[in-house]
Scaffold this motif. Structure first.
Motif, PDB file in Angstrom:
ATOM      1  N   ARG A 213       3.157  -7.385  11.550  1.00 35.98           N
ATOM      2  CA  ARG A 213       2.567  -6.378  10.874  1.00 35.98           C
ATOM      3  C   ARG A 213       2.369  -5.685   9.180  1.00 35.98           C
ATOM      4  O   ARG A 213       3.327  -5.364   9.239  1.00 35.98           O
ATOM      5  N   GLN A 214       1.780  -6.035   8.669  1.00 40.20           N
ATOM      6  CA  GLN A 214       1.411  -5.408   7.099  1.00 40.20           C
ATOM      7  C   GLN A 214       0.706  -3.758   7.314  1.00 40.20           C
ATOM      8  O   GLN A 214      -0.273  -3.918   7.117  1.00 40.20           O
ATOM      9  N   GLY A 215       1.346  -2.807   7.243  1.00 43.90           N
ATOM     10  CA  GLY A 215       0.561  -2.139   7.372  1.00 43.90           C
ATOM     11  C   GLY A 215      -0.586  -1.955   6.596  1.00 43.90           C
ATOM     12  O   GLY A 215      -0.356  -2.527   5.714  1.00 43.90           O
ATOM     13  N   GLU A 216      -0.887   0.319   6.721  1.00 43.89           N
ATOM     14  CA  GLU A 216      -1.586  -0.034   5.308  1.00 43.89           C
ATOM     15  C   GLU A 216      -1.043   0.588   3.968  1.00 43.89           C
ATOM     16  O   GLU A 216      -0.133   0.936   3.985  1.00 43.89           O
ATOM     17  N   LEU A 217      -2.324   0.506   3.085  1.00 42.80           N
ATOM     18  CA  LEU A 217      -1.932   0.778   1.903  1.00 42.80           C
ATOM     19  C   LEU A 217      -1.887   1.790   1.707  1.00 42.80           C
ATOM     20  O   LEU A 217      -2.167   2.626   2.387  1.00 42.80           O
ATOM     21  N   ARG A 218      -0.297   2.034   0.664  1.00 39.80           N
ATOM     22  CA  ARG A 218      -0.013   3.501   0.639  1.00 39.80           C
ATOM     23  C   ARG A 218       0.179   3.685  -0.906  1.00 39.80           C
ATOM     24  O   ARG A 218       0.636   2.598  -0.979  1.00 39.80           O
ATOM     25  N   ASP A 219       0.102   5.091  -1.811  1.00 37.42           N
ATOM     26  CA  ASP A 219      -0.054   5.382  -2.762  1.00 37.42           C
ATOM     27  C   ASP A 219       1.950   4.883  -3.890  1.00 37.42           C
ATOM     28  O   ASP A 219       1.873   5.329  -4.382  1.00 37.42           O
ATOM     29  N   SER A 220       2.712   5.888  -2.388  1.00 39.99           N
ATOM     30  CA  SER A 220       3.779   6.043  -3.300  1.00 39.99           C
ATOM     31  C   SER A 220       4.821   5.415  -2.125  1.00 39.99           C
ATOM     32  O   SER A 220       4.801   5.401  -1.132  1.00 39.99           O
TER      33      SER A 220
END
Length: 184
Positions: free
Chosen positions: A157-164
């Motif tokens: 699973r490649q998770g949700e994109l995050r800013d940090s």
């Protein structure tokens, strides 16, 4: 994690991409367990229904260079093309890349329950119906366990994109449910 290295599978008329990725990832797993100490992560930038044909290693330039000193790619070198160790581009997002373990087959769950002595065969048939099977649409790599010798599917699973970014360590598969890798 300021550096990365891409390993791309070359097209091969005899071996499919999934088989080559499984061979490459098996070798990577063995080497990460022996030499990386949790400081190298992986991602699959071309993943869709399958992991794709690119395996990206993430880490510091020093960790990646030290890891590349080991001949872990022996046996697959003719089927891959490796980039240089490059600096991660600026202004990007981050994501986790983790393993998902799916209890997929009702038959397998019944066999395991009987083998472990939790249930009799009759109880297992009664308590674990066929509709308890779960399907997983995540990309996976077919591997063979180094400890038991059994074949299994490593769902990714490649998770949700995050800013940090989130710092931490990676497993011997180069995966983590909490530690992020740069995504670009």
């Amino acid at each position: 994690m300021e550096s990365y290295q891409d390993i791309r599978l070359l097209p091969d008329p005899e071996f499919g991409t999934e088989l080559l990725m499984a061979a490459l990832f098996s070798k990577l797993h063995r080497a990460l367990g022996q030499h990386a100490a949790g400081d190298i992560g992986v991602s699959f930038p071309r993943a869709a229904k399958t992991p794709g044909d690119v395996l990206r290693l993430h880490g510091t330039a020093q960790a990646l260079a030290a890891f590349n000193q080991h001949p872990w790619r022996k046996g697959v070198n003719d089927h891959i093309e490796s980039s240089e160790i490059n600096a991660v581009p600026g202004s990007l997002k981050y994501r986790t890349v983790s393993r998902v373990q799916v209890k997929s087959s009702a038959d397998r769950l019944r066999r395991r329950s009987v083998k472990k002595g939790w249930l009799t065969e009759e109880q297992a048939l009664e308590r674990i119906p066929d509709n308890q099977s779960k399907r997983c649409n995540l990309p996976f790599i077919a591997l063979k366990s180094l400890s038991t010798g059994e074949r299994f599917q490593l769902f990714i699973r490649q998770g949700e994109l995050r800013d940090s970014p989130v710092e931490g360590v990676f497993s011997a598969y180069g995966l983590s449910a909490t530690t992020t890798v740069p995504w670009f």
